[in-house]
Design a protein around this motif. Structure first.
Motif, PDB file in Angstrom:
ATOM      1  N   MET A   1       0.843  -1.194   0.000  1.00  0.00           N
ATOM      2  CA  MET A   1       0.000   0.000   0.000  1.00  0.00           C
ATOM      3  C   MET A   1       0.882   1.250   0.000  1.00  0.00           C
ATOM      4  SD  MET A   1      -2.771   1.345   2.825  1.00  0.00           S
ATOM      5  CE  MET A   1      -3.877  -0.033   2.523  1.00  0.00           C
ATOM      6  N   VAL A   2       0.518   2.203  -0.826  1.00  0.00           N
ATOM      7  CA  VAL A   2       1.225   3.485  -0.900  1.00  0.00           C
ATOM      8  C   VAL A   2       0.225   4.606  -0.663  1.00  0.00           C
ATOM      9  CG1 VAL A   2       2.503   5.073  -2.385  1.00  0.00           C
ATOM     10  CG2 VAL A   2       2.990   2.621  -2.484  1.00  0.00           C
ATOM     11  N   ILE A   3       0.552   5.510   0.243  1.00  0.00           N
ATOM     12  CA  ILE A   3      -0.263   6.708   0.488  1.00  0.00           C
ATOM     13  C   ILE A   3       0.599   7.919   0.165  1.00  0.00           C
ATOM     14  CG2 ILE A   3      -1.572   8.043   2.170  1.00  0.00           C
ATOM     15  CD1 ILE A   3      -2.031   5.473   3.726  1.00  0.00           C
ATOM     16  N   ALA A   4       0.159   8.730  -0.773  1.00  0.00           N
ATOM     17  CA  ALA A   4       0.970   9.869  -1.206  1.00  0.00           C
ATOM     18  C   ALA A   4       0.065  11.003  -1.657  1.00  0.00           C
ATOM     19  CB  ALA A   4       1.899   9.473  -2.348  1.00  0.00           C
ATOM     20  N   SER A   5       0.551  12.221  -1.479  1.00  0.00           N
ATOM     21  CA  SER A   5      -0.157  13.377  -2.021  1.00  0.00           C
ATOM     22  C   SER A   5       0.033  13.393  -3.541  1.00  0.00           C
ATOM     23  CB  SER A   5       0.385  14.664  -1.416  1.00  0.00           C
ATOM     24  OG  SER A   5       1.745  14.848  -1.795  1.00  0.00           O
ATOM     25  N   LEU A   6      -0.838  14.112  -4.223  1.00  0.00           N
ATOM     26  CA  LEU A   6      -0.699  14.234  -5.680  1.00  0.00           C
ATOM     27  C   LEU A   6       0.627  14.885  -6.052  1.00  0.00           C
ATOM     28  CD1 LEU A   6      -4.236  15.242  -6.980  1.00  0.00           C
ATOM     29  CD2 LEU A   6      -2.878  13.279  -7.724  1.00  0.00           C
ATOM     30  N   SER A   7       1.014  15.916  -5.283  1.00  0.00           N
ATOM     31  CA  SER A   7       2.269  16.604  -5.589  1.00  0.00           C
ATOM     32  C   SER A   7       3.454  15.659  -5.442  1.00  0.00           C
ATOM     33  CB  SER A   7       2.442  17.830  -4.692  1.00  0.00           C
ATOM     34  OG  SER A   7       2.448  17.455  -3.327  1.00  0.00           O
ATOM     35  N   LYS A   8       3.403  14.781  -4.443  1.00  0.00           N
ATOM     36  CA  LYS A   8       4.468  13.803  -4.253  1.00  0.00           C
ATOM     37  C   LYS A   8       4.445  12.764  -5.366  1.00  0.00           C
ATOM     38  CE  LYS A   8       7.679  11.767  -1.657  1.00  0.00           C
ATOM     39  NZ  LYS A   8       8.961  12.419  -1.318  1.00  0.00           N
ATOM     40  N   ALA A   9       3.254  12.280  -5.704  1.00  0.00           N
ATOM     41  CA  ALA A   9       3.131  11.212  -6.701  1.00  0.00           C
ATOM     42  C   ALA A   9       3.608  11.640  -8.076  1.00  0.00           C
ATOM     43  CB  ALA A   9       1.677  10.742  -6.766  1.00  0.00           C
ATOM     44  N   ARG A  10       3.393  12.901  -8.420  1.00  0.00           N
ATOM     45  CA  ARG A  10       3.771  13.355  -9.753  1.00  0.00           C
ATOM     46  C   ARG A  10       5.220  13.836  -9.821  1.00  0.00           C
ATOM     47  NH1 ARG A  10       0.175  18.064  -8.283  1.00  0.00           N
ATOM     48  NH2 ARG A  10       1.594  19.805  -7.861  1.00  0.00           N
ATOM     49  N   GLY A  11       5.921  13.806  -8.692  1.00  0.00           N
ATOM     50  CA  GLY A  11       7.301  14.265  -8.644  1.00  0.00           C
ATOM     51  C   GLY A  11       8.248  13.384  -9.430  1.00  0.00           C
ATOM     52  N   ALA A  12       9.387  13.934  -9.753  1.00  0.00           N
ATOM     53  CA  ALA A  12      10.350  13.227 -10.614  1.00  0.00           C
ATOM     54  C   ALA A  12      10.833  11.927  -9.983  1.00  0.00           C
ATOM     55  CB  ALA A  12      11.536  14.150 -10.899  1.00  0.00           C
ATOM     56  N   ARG A  13      10.912  11.845  -8.684  1.00  0.00           N
ATOM     57  CA  ARG A  13      11.391  10.635  -8.022  1.00  0.00           C
ATOM     58  C   ARG A  13      10.298   9.587  -7.876  1.00  0.00           C
ATOM     59  NH1 ARG A  13      14.639  11.888  -2.635  1.00  0.00           N
ATOM     60  NH2 ARG A  13      14.847   9.616  -2.823  1.00  0.00           N
ATOM     61  N   ALA A  14       9.089  10.011  -7.519  1.00  0.00           N
ATOM     62  CA  ALA A  14       8.033   9.048  -7.216  1.00  0.00           C
ATOM     63  C   ALA A  14       7.299   8.546  -8.457  1.00  0.00           C
ATOM     64  CB  ALA A  14       7.035   9.666  -6.244  1.00  0.00           C
ATOM     65  N   VAL A  26      -6.650   2.235  -7.098  1.00  0.00           N
ATOM     66  CA  VAL A  26      -6.138   3.584  -6.893  1.00  0.00           C
ATOM     67  C   VAL A  26      -7.305   4.474  -6.450  1.00  0.00           C
ATOM     68  CG1 VAL A  26      -5.147   5.635  -7.980  1.00  0.00           C
ATOM     69  CG2 VAL A  26      -4.243   3.370  -8.544  1.00  0.00           C
ATOM     70  N   ILE A  27      -7.121   5.183  -5.333  1.00  0.00           N
ATOM     71  CA  ILE A  27      -8.135   6.108  -4.818  1.00  0.00           C
ATOM     72  C   ILE A  27      -7.559   7.520  -4.856  1.00  0.00           C
ATOM     73  CG2 ILE A  27      -9.578   6.759  -2.857  1.00  0.00           C
ATOM     74  CD1 ILE A  27      -9.409   3.852  -1.912  1.00  0.00           C
ATOM     75  N   VAL A  28      -8.244   8.423  -5.488  1.00  0.00           N
ATOM     76  CA  VAL A  28      -7.819   9.824  -5.564  1.00  0.00           C
ATOM     77  C   VAL A  28      -8.819  10.668  -4.779  1.00  0.00           C
ATOM     78  CG1 VAL A  28      -7.249  11.764  -7.059  1.00  0.00           C
ATOM     79  CG2 VAL A  28      -6.793   9.431  -7.838  1.00  0.00           C
ATOM     80  N   ASP A  29      -8.406  11.175  -3.630  1.00  0.00           N
ATOM     81  CA  ASP A  29      -9.261  12.067  -2.844  1.00  0.00           C
ATOM     82  C   ASP A  29      -9.130  13.489  -3.379  1.00  0.00           C
ATOM     83  OD1 ASP A  29     -11.058  12.794  -0.927  1.00  0.00           O
ATOM     84  OD2 ASP A  29      -9.581  12.936   0.691  1.00  0.00           O
ATOM     85  N   GLU A  30     -10.158  14.301  -3.149  1.00  0.00           N
ATOM     86  CA  GLU A  30     -10.192  15.675  -3.682  1.00  0.00           C
ATOM     87  C   GLU A  30      -9.895  15.653  -5.189  1.00  0.00           C
ATOM     88  OE1 GLU A  30     -11.212  18.039  -1.839  1.00  0.00           O
ATOM     89  OE2 GLU A  30     -10.997  17.189   0.169  1.00  0.00           O
ATOM     90  N   ALA A  31     -10.633  14.795  -5.887  1.00  0.00           N
ATOM     91  CA  ALA A  31     -10.335  14.526  -7.294  1.00  0.00           C
ATOM     92  C   ALA A  31     -10.589  15.709  -8.218  1.00  0.00           C
ATOM     93  CB  ALA A  31     -11.142  13.318  -7.769  1.00  0.00           C
TER      94      ALA A  31
END
Length: 418
Positions: A1-14, A26-31
Motif C-alpha cells: 500500500m502506498v499513500i501519497a499526495s498528488l504533488s508527491k506522486a507526480r514528482g520526478a522521483r516518485a 487507486v483512490i484519488v481524494d479531492e479529485a
C-alpha cells in the motif's frame, strides 16, 4: 500500500516508481484537482495502470463541462469519445455552462458516477444561530494588545522572523494569561521585559470576556461547550467560572485518555461546562449539547467550523447556538466582521465553507494573511484596508461557489440536488 499526495506522486522521483507496476486499486481524494487534463496531476493518474480507480470529490464540476469529460476519461476512456465529439453533443455554444442533451449526458454519467448528497443520506440538521459578542477590553488589556502589535511590526522592520510576534498576537486576542505564559518561556530580548510587565498587569486585571462568558452560560443553565486555543486561557476560564459557581470539566492536550473520557462523561451526565482546547474539536460527538462558545476566534474559518461541528452534526435534535467572543479593536473583531456580517459564511451548511475557501485566488491561509496585514501595516487604517480586500475576495469566492452550484444542478438535475 502506498499513500501519497498528488504533488508527491507526480514528482520526478516518485512518478517512475508509481507507474512502473500495476495496482489493484487507486483512490484519488479531492479529485477535482485532476479535472484539467493538461496538468501533471491528471497525467500521473492517467498513467497509472490499475484494475479499479475511485475518484472522490464534492465538486466534480466547477467552471465548465470539459471538467466532467476529463474526470470521466480517467475512469473510462472513450465514454464520451473525443473532446470534439463531447463538445458537439453536450456543450451549448451559446452558453458553455448550459449542457444540452441532458438526459443522455446523465445516463452516461450514471454508468461511472455515484452521487451521495445530504438529501439522499437523509441528513437534515436543525438550524444554527451564530452571534458575535463584542466586549470592550480593560485598559490594561488594550495596552497589552497594542504593545504586541508594535512588537510584530518592529520585528518585520528589523528583519527578524515574526514567529514569536504571531503567537503573541493570537494569544493577545485570547487572554493576557496566554501572553504572559509565553513571554515567561521566551528568550531574553530587548523590549520583552516591558511587554512581560504589561502582560502580568493585564492578567492581574483579567479579560472582560470572562464576565461576559459567565453571563452567557448562566442564560443557558450553565451547560455549554467553551473552546479556546490556549491551555493558559482554559485555566483562566475554569477559575473564573468556578468563582461564578458554575461547574466545569476540562478537555485539553496533555490529559490521559481516561481523564478525557471522565471529562466527557461529566459534561454529558452532569450538564456542566466543558472547557476545551482545539483537541476537543477533533473526533468528538457532543450533540447532546446545543451551545458552543468560542472564547477566542481562530483566524482559520475551518477551525471554527470544526468546533461548531462537534455539536451541529447528525443526531442533533435542537437548535444550535454559537457565540463568538472578541474584544473590540482586535484582529478577531475585524475577522468576524468579514466572515459573519459581510460575507455571511456562517449561513452555509456543512461542507460549503470549505468549498468557498477553496475558491480563494490567494493560496495563503487566512491566518498567514491576517498576520501579514498587522506585520506590514503602519496604522489601523491600513489594517482596515487589508481586511476590506479579504472581504471582497471572499465575496467573489462565494459568488464562484454559487455559480458552481448552478452548473452542478444543470448537469446532474434534481435527482442529484442536495
Amino acid at each position: 500500500m502506498v499513500i501519497a499526495s498528488l504533488s508527491k506522486a507526480r514528482g520526478a522521483r516518485a512518478a517512475p516508481a508509481i507507474t512502473a507496476r500495476p495496482w489493484d486499486l487507486v483512490i484519488v481524494d479531492e479529485a477535482h484537482h485532476v479535472k484539467n487534463r493538461t496538468t501533471a496531476s491528471w497525467k500521473i493518474v492517467n498513467a497509472i495502470e490499475t484494475r479499479f480507480l475511485l475518484l472522490l470529490t464534492a465538486t466534480p464540476i466547477e467552471t465548465d463541462l470539459e471538467e466532467i469529460y476529463n474526470l470521466v476519461t480517467l475512469l473510462r476512456p472513450g465514454q464520451f469519445q473525443t473532446p470534439a465529439a463531447f463538445k458537439a453533443q453536450f456543450v451549448d455554444k451559446s452558453d458553455p455552462t448550459s449542457p444540452k442533451n441532458r438526459e443522455r449526458l446523465r445516463a452516461l454519467l450514471g454508468e461511472v458516477m455515484i452521487r451521495n448528497t445530504r438529501a439522499a443520506c437523509g441528513l437534515k440538521l436543525p438550524p444554527r444561530f451564530v452571534t458575535t459578542s463584542l466586549v470592550d477590553p480593560a485598559p490594561e488589556e488594550r495596552a497589552l494588545y497594542e504593545a504586541v502589535v508594535g512588537l510584530v511590526r518592529a520585528d518585520v522592520e528589523s528583519g527578524r522572523r515574526a514567529t514569536l510576534g504571531s503567537i503573541l498576537l493570537l494569544e493577545a486576542g485570547s487572554s493576557p494569561d496566554a501572553v504572559s505564559a509565553t513571554l515567561m518561556k521566551a528568550e531574553k530580548r530587548d523590549g520583552l521585559s516591558a511587554l512581560s510587565d504589561a502582560a502580568r498587569t493585564a492578567a492581574a486585571a483579567g479579560t472582560r470576556k470572562l464576565e461576559h462568558l459567565a453571563t452567557l452560560l448562566a442564560a443557558h443553565q450553565g451547560h455549554g461547550l467553551v473552546f479556546t486555543r490556549f491551555r493558559e486561557t482554559a485555566a483562566a476560564i475554569v477559575r473564573s467560572l468556578e468563582r461564578a459557581k458554575l461547574r466545569t470539566a476540562q478537555f485539553i492536550g496533555g490529559m490521559s485518555g481516561a481523564e478525557k473520557q471522565d471529562a466527557l462523561a461529566r459534561f454529558r451526565d452532569e450538564r456542566c461546562v466543558l472547557v476545551a482546547t482545539d483537541v476537543g474539536g477533533e473526533g468528538q460527538n457532543l450533540q447532546h449539547c446545543n451551545v458552543v462558545i468560542n472564547f477566542d476566534v481562530p483566524w482559520n474559518p475551518m477551525l471554527l467550523e470544526q468546533r461548531i461541528g462537534r455539536l451541529h452534526r447528525m443526531g442533533q435534535e435542537r437548535e444550535v447556538h454559537v457565540y463568538n467572543l472578541a474584544s473590540r479593536g482586535t484582529a478577531e473583531e475585524r475577522l468576524l466582521d468579514v466572515l459573519d456580517r459581510r460575507v455571511h459564511l456562517f449561513e452555509l451548511v456543512v461542507g460549503e465553507m470549505d468549498m468557498v475557501l477553496g475558491n480563494l485566488t490567494d493560496d495563503r491561509d487566512l491566518e498567514d494573511r491576517v498576520l501579514a496585514l498587522y506585520a506590514h501595516s503602519k496604522n489601523d487604517g491600513e489594517v482596515e484596508q487589508g481586511f476590506d480586500a479579504i472581504a471582497q475576495e471572499l465575496l467573489r469566492a462565494r459568488g464562484r461557489y454559487e455559480d458552481t452550484r448552478k452548473l452542478d444542478s444543470a448537469v446532474f438535475g434534481e435527482d442529484f440536488n442536495a
